[in-house]
Design a protein around this motif. Sequence first.
Motif, PDB file in Angstrom:
ATOM      1  N   ASN A 199      18.610 121.956 -77.757  1.00 43.81           N
ATOM      2  CA  ASN A 199      19.694 122.502 -76.937  1.00 43.81           C
ATOM      3  C   ASN A 199      19.148 123.140 -75.659  1.00 43.81           C
ATOM      4  N   LYS A 200      18.016 123.827 -75.765  1.00 44.05           N
ATOM      5  CA  LYS A 200      17.435 124.461 -74.577  1.00 44.05           C
ATOM      6  C   LYS A 200      16.953 123.407 -73.597  1.00 44.05           C
ATOM      7  N   ALA A 201      16.392 122.316 -74.113  1.00 46.91           N
ATOM      8  CA  ALA A 201      15.931 121.237 -73.244  1.00 46.91           C
ATOM      9  C   ALA A 201      17.108 120.605 -72.499  1.00 46.91           C
ATOM     10  N   GLY A 253      24.843 123.968 -73.343  1.00 48.24           N
ATOM     11  CA  GLY A 253      23.774 122.994 -73.499  1.00 48.24           C
ATOM     12  C   GLY A 253      24.409 121.633 -73.662  1.00 48.24           C
ATOM     13  N   GLY A 254      24.965 121.404 -74.857  1.00 46.38           N
ATOM     14  CA  GLY A 254      25.784 120.214 -75.065  1.00 46.38           C
ATOM     15  C   GLY A 254      25.031 119.009 -75.572  1.00 46.38           C
ATOM     16  N   CYS A 255      25.680 117.864 -75.472  1.00 49.08           N
ATOM     17  CA  CYS A 255      25.194 116.635 -76.088  1.00 49.08           C
ATOM     18  C   CYS A 255      24.154 115.942 -75.208  1.00 49.08           C
ATOM     19  N   THR A 256      23.194 115.316 -75.862  1.00 45.13           N
ATOM     20  CA  THR A 256      22.050 114.742 -75.155  1.00 45.13           C
ATOM     21  C   THR A 256      22.420 113.583 -74.232  1.00 45.13           C
ATOM     22  N   MET A 257      23.523 112.892 -74.535  1.00 41.16           N
ATOM     23  CA  MET A 257      23.865 111.686 -73.771  1.00 41.16           C
ATOM     24  C   MET A 257      24.987 111.911 -72.776  1.00 41.16           C
ATOM     25  N   CYS A 258      25.598 113.101 -72.768  1.00 43.67           N
ATOM     26  CA  CYS A 258      26.859 113.298 -72.054  1.00 43.67           C
ATOM     27  C   CYS A 258      26.672 113.762 -70.611  1.00 43.67           C
ATOM     28  N   GLY A 259      27.171 112.937 -69.681  1.00 48.95           N
ATOM     29  CA  GLY A 259      27.197 113.331 -68.283  1.00 48.95           C
ATOM     30  C   GLY A 259      28.587 113.712 -67.813  1.00 48.95           C
ATOM     31  N   PHE A 260      29.559 113.675 -68.737  1.00 49.96           N
ATOM     32  CA  PHE A 260      30.938 113.993 -68.371  1.00 49.96           C
ATOM     33  C   PHE A 260      31.128 115.471 -68.023  1.00 49.96           C
ATOM     34  N   VAL A 261      30.171 116.307 -68.438  1.00 50.21           N
ATOM     35  CA  VAL A 261      30.277 117.733 -68.103  1.00 50.21           C
ATOM     36  C   VAL A 261      30.313 117.948 -66.595  1.00 50.21           C
ATOM     37  N   TYR A 262      29.766 116.985 -65.840  1.00 51.77           N
ATOM     38  CA  TYR A 262      29.735 117.127 -64.387  1.00 51.77           C
ATOM     39  C   TYR A 262      31.050 116.709 -63.741  1.00 51.77           C
ATOM     40  N   ASP A 263      32.012 116.267 -64.568  1.00 48.74           N
ATOM     41  CA  ASP A 263      33.353 115.959 -64.067  1.00 48.74           C
ATOM     42  C   ASP A 263      34.237 117.200 -64.011  1.00 48.74           C
ATOM     43  N   SER A 264      33.716 118.331 -64.462  1.00 58.30           N
ATOM     44  CA  SER A 264      34.515 119.564 -64.463  1.00 58.30           C
ATOM     45  C   SER A 264      34.669 120.102 -63.044  1.00 58.30           C
ATOM     46  N   ALA A 265      35.625 120.989 -62.891  1.00 56.60           N
ATOM     47  CA  ALA A 265      35.914 121.550 -61.573  1.00 56.60           C
ATOM     48  C   ALA A 265      34.941 122.679 -61.226  1.00 56.60           C
ATOM     49  N   LYS A 266      34.569 122.755 -59.976  1.00 55.08           N
ATOM     50  CA  LYS A 266      33.680 123.833 -59.529  1.00 55.08           C
ATOM     51  C   LYS A 266      34.397 125.179 -59.635  1.00 55.08           C
ATOM     52  N   ILE A 267      35.696 125.178 -59.307  1.00 50.78           N
ATOM     53  CA  ILE A 267      36.551 126.353 -59.470  1.00 50.78           C
ATOM     54  C   ILE A 267      37.639 125.975 -60.473  1.00 50.78           C
ATOM     55  N   PRO A 268      37.825 126.729 -61.560  1.00 55.48           N
ATOM     56  CA  PRO A 268      38.817 126.360 -62.585  1.00 55.48           C
ATOM     57  C   PRO A 268      40.185 126.098 -61.974  1.00 55.48           C
ATOM     58  N   PRO A 269      40.813 124.979 -62.321  1.00 49.93           N
ATOM     59  CA  PRO A 269      42.120 124.635 -61.756  1.00 49.93           C
ATOM     60  C   PRO A 269      43.217 125.598 -62.237  1.00 49.93           C
ATOM     61  N   LYS A 270      44.188 125.804 -61.401  1.00 49.24           N
ATOM     62  CA  LYS A 270      45.367 126.572 -61.777  1.00 49.24           C
ATOM     63  C   LYS A 270      46.296 125.666 -62.587  1.00 49.24           C
ATOM     64  N   PRO A 271      47.176 126.243 -63.407  1.00 49.97           N
ATOM     65  CA  PRO A 271      48.100 125.412 -64.196  1.00 49.97           C
ATOM     66  C   PRO A 271      48.867 124.402 -63.363  1.00 49.97           C
ATOM     67  N   GLU A 272      49.344 124.841 -62.203  1.00 53.59           N
ATOM     68  CA  GLU A 272      50.124 123.910 -61.371  1.00 53.59           C
ATOM     69  C   GLU A 272      49.248 122.777 -60.830  1.00 53.59           C
ATOM     70  N   GLU A 273      47.966 123.045 -60.659  1.00 51.26           N
ATOM     71  CA  GLU A 273      47.053 121.997 -60.196  1.00 51.26           C
ATOM     72  C   GLU A 273      46.813 120.962 -61.298  1.00 51.26           C
ATOM     73  N   LEU A 274      46.724 121.419 -62.539  1.00 53.27           N
ATOM     74  CA  LEU A 274      46.558 120.496 -63.656  1.00 53.27           C
ATOM     75  C   LEU A 274      47.780 119.585 -63.791  1.00 53.27           C
ATOM     76  N   GLU A 275      48.958 120.146 -63.597  1.00 51.11           N
ATOM     77  CA  GLU A 275      50.175 119.331 -63.666  1.00 51.11           C
ATOM     78  C   GLU A 275      50.249 118.360 -62.478  1.00 51.11           C
ATOM     79  N   LYS A 276      49.721 118.791 -61.344  1.00 54.97           N
ATOM     80  CA  LYS A 276      49.661 117.905 -60.183  1.00 54.97           C
ATOM     81  C   LYS A 276      48.701 116.748 -60.447  1.00 54.97           C
ATOM     82  N   GLN A 277      47.625 117.012 -61.207  1.00 56.21           N
ATOM     83  CA  GLN A 277      46.702 115.935 -61.576  1.00 56.21           C
ATOM     84  C   GLN A 277      47.430 114.841 -62.349  1.00 56.21           C
ATOM     85  N   LEU A 278      48.312 115.246 -63.271  1.00 57.14           N
ATOM     86  CA  LEU A 278      49.087 114.261 -64.019  1.00 57.14           C
ATOM     87  C   LEU A 278      49.968 113.458 -63.079  1.00 57.14           C
TER      88      LEU A 278
END
Length: 346
Positions: A4-6, A57-82
């Motif tokens: 996990n540390k690695a 730390g997370g999973c050894t194969m997962c690069g999806f963590v980099y799909d997260s937002a730099k600033i957490p989205p507001k609820p209305e922004e999440l609904e706008k994503q839909l």
Amino acid sequence: MSLNKAVLEIRNRQRIKPSSNEYPAAVWRSTDHFNGETADTLTIIFKTSGCWWGKAGGCTMCGFVYDSAKIPPKPEELEKQLENAMQKGERLERFMVKIFTSGSFLDEKEIPVETRANILGKLATDERVFKVIVESRPEFVTDDILKSCIDALGDTPFEVAIGLETSSDDIRKNSINKGFKFTDYTNAATVARNNGVNMKAYLLLKPLFLSEKEALEDIVKTIDDVAEHAQTISINLCNVQNGTYVEHLWQRGQYRPPWLWSIVEILQRTKQKHPELVITSDPVGAGSKRGPHNCKKCSRDVSDAVHLYSRTQDLSVLEGLNCECKELWKKVLELDGLTYGSPILD
């Protein structure tokens, strides 16, 4: 150094590029198997604050963590994503919606409870949407959460997908660093069944530190183990994503993605044994060095056959596949476990 540390050290060296929180991380149209037919699908990856396990730390194969937002989205922004994502499905007459985040759609720290209900409610009112699938870690599959989702969706069928990866706690811990046990999955499956919700299991072919043969047999055994707990099984062939521990070892010649011949054998063996299960696979990156591959001559044809089988569940489409490299793959199965941990590379 712990695994996990690695993984965490590599995560901390990556940078998330800022982008608008009103657009999902990704959205695309595809097709999938549904009740014996091929159906249109719309896949949405919501941009959220990110997977809590990935941050630790997370999973050894997962690069999806980099799909997260730099600033957490507001609820209305999440609904706008839909709203923006659904534009991709404007021309579809009838389709299934698959919802992912960089973590868990059912985690209220990523998708607040009210926002989750609003998103599902909007999908329920769209007469074209005939089914909704959401991905989550098992700790968020509870009676209260599932009941709230069912209330929001009404009569629209609902399915929960979990990245189980393997039924082996040893492999999940020491090769994948997944952060939960097989019993956590089976407990979540029981909760889902009690609420009339179907379960889907994502499995991982060839995580780190396994030979080709070990990886193949692990998936076959896992499908046997999970058959009573899931209605659908999707086998992900490990590929080399940026900023992952898998990439770290691959760059040093210490990892090779799985052969496509391995998934063909897995599908043939497991579908014959479990005809009642929907067993699929989408070989992402097939034919590339970072993805699952055979030789250059046959990788595309074999990958296309796997896709066709996945849409139809017809094993006959896998019959007759052949290439000179198949004999090499058989030798790899025979010898890969005798190389003291060093993979047999191309």
